[in-house]
Write an enzyme that holds these catalytic residues in place. Structure first.
Site, short mmCIF file in Angstrom:
data_model
loop_
_atom_site.label_atom_id
_atom_site.label_comp_id
_atom_site.label_asym_id
_atom_site.label_seq_id
_atom_site.Cartn_x
_atom_site.Cartn_y
_atom_site.Cartn_z
CB SER A 116 5.53 5.54 -1.94
OG SER A 116 4.65 4.64 -2.35
CG ASN A 128 -4.62 8.22 -0.39
OD1 ASN A 128 -4.46 7.58 0.64
ND2 ASN A 128 -5.71 8.92 -0.62
CG HIS A 132 -1.86 1.19 1.22
ND1 HIS A 132 -3.06 1.19 0.56
CD2 HIS A 132 -1.75 2.42 1.81
CE1 HIS A 132 -3.67 2.35 0.73
NE2 HIS A 132 -2.89 3.13 1.48
CB CYS A 133 2.11 3.34 -2.71
SG CYS A 133 3.18 4.77 -3.01
NE ARG A 134 2.68 5.25 4.84
CZ ARG A 134 3.29 5.31 6.03
NH1 ARG A 134 2.60 5.68 7.09
NH2 ARG A 134 4.56 5.02 6.16
#
Length: 335
Positions: free
Chosen positions: A335, A157, A152-154
């Site tokens: 990310s 998002n 899950h890449c912040r």
């Protein structure tokens, strides 16, 4: 109004018995544009805006006249390519095919640990209430099953899976190239300002002006500025570009390593945890107690039944790792 239009980023809190039901409906996020945005996502757009503004408005116009066309073209192509692939990576819904094509939207139900030992059993997710692929993983940040889940890449998002993994890599690579070019431009302006400022004043707007007067946002909207503004902007841009460059290089090299070994980020995290548990003298057989597979199974990219689906213990440990930490240490900031 669709109940899933609210609280898009809410997920079930993790308790002693696994995910617990919140007071409000728990709905799945569609993509990286689902509200609310993550602070890292906002930071990424602010950095992009700053680099584009200083690159096109300050540094390229100060280049020698015969370099300016190439400066605009090369910088413009790289920044435009990054913008396109970044927007596509954010906009793609990486969910499993059956999750995306189900005919109804409803709050994600509470996981009943008394009825099911796993969130996903026999390729059926009891939270999404659909059959999913053998490598799909239920992400607690997006609250849906993601096809070939990687992480899950912040910064996006959004989850990264089979549908947007290549877009994610292209976004990292284009950002790396764009930042590298901007670093070269800012470094040139910074050095020339102290060695020979006249080489930065070739634009016609500088003719007849005092040497202490500098202009930015040439040639369309020239704005007067103090001389100290130019080296200050160049120094700040170089510092930010260098930090971004190091982190982007680290991230790209990490994913090249993963592709070489046919691993996903999630599998890499599990393998590292398995190795740490294997050195624990209090847990001589961690694979049997935690459900973790042997290393060769993970390296081959295959999931045994005890790992491919999130059980209650793995839900507390691994989903928290992926959703909260998201990635290895440097991935939390890149990310």
């Amino acid at each position: 109004m669709d109940v899933c239009s609210k609280n898009q980023n809410r997920t079930a809190p993790l308790g002693a018995d696994g995910p617990q039901r919140g007071d409000a409906p728990l709905c799945s996020r569609t993509n990286g544009w689902s509200w609310p945005p993550h602070p890292f996502q906002l930071l990424a757009w602010l950095l992009y805006a700053y680099f584009a503004l200083t690159g096109f408005g300050v540094f390229v116009p100060l280049l020698p006249a015969h370099w300016i066309p190439a400066g605009y073209i090369c910088t413009g192509v790289l920044f435009a390519c990054h913008l396109c692939v970044h927007v596509m990576a954010v906009s793609v819904d990486p969910a499993d095919y059956n999750v995306r094509t189900r005919s109804h939207k409803a709050p994600v139900p509470e996981f009943d640990h008394s009825k099911h030992a796993h969130v996903i059993e026999n390729c059926h997710c009891y939270l999404c209430q659909v059959d999913v692929g053998p490598k799909s993983k239920h992400c607690s940040a997006c609250n849906k099953c993601v096809s070939d889940f990687d992480h899950h890449c912040r910064w996006l998002n959004n989850c990264v899976g089979s549908r947007n993994y290549r877009l994610f890599l292209h976004s990292v690579l284009s950002a790396l190239l764009g930042v590298s070019l901007l670093l070269v431009l800012s470094f040139y302006v910074f050095i020339q300002f102290f060695l020979d400022p006249s080489r930065l004043r070739t634009d016609n707007h500088f003719l007849g002006r005092n040497e202490s007067v500098w202009l930015v946002f040439l040639p369309l909207a020239p704005v007067r500025s103090a001389a100290a503004v130019i080296p200050a902007l160049a120094a700040v841009t170089m510092a930010m570009a260098l930090m971004s460059l190091v982190l982007l290089c680290h991230l790209l090299c990490f994913h090249i390593y993963l592709m070489w070994n046919r691993l996903s980020t999630f599998e890499y995290i599990l393998r590292q945890r398995h190795r740490r548990d294997g050195r624990d003298p209090k847990n001589p057989e961690p694979g049997k107690e935690t459900g973790a597979p042997s290393i060769h199974l993970i390296k081959d990219g295959s999931y045994p039944e005890s790992l491919g689906y999130t059980n209650s213990q793995l839900d507390l440990e691994e989903r928290t790792t992926v959703a909260v930490r998201g990635e290895p240490e440097f991935l939390r900031t890149v990310s």
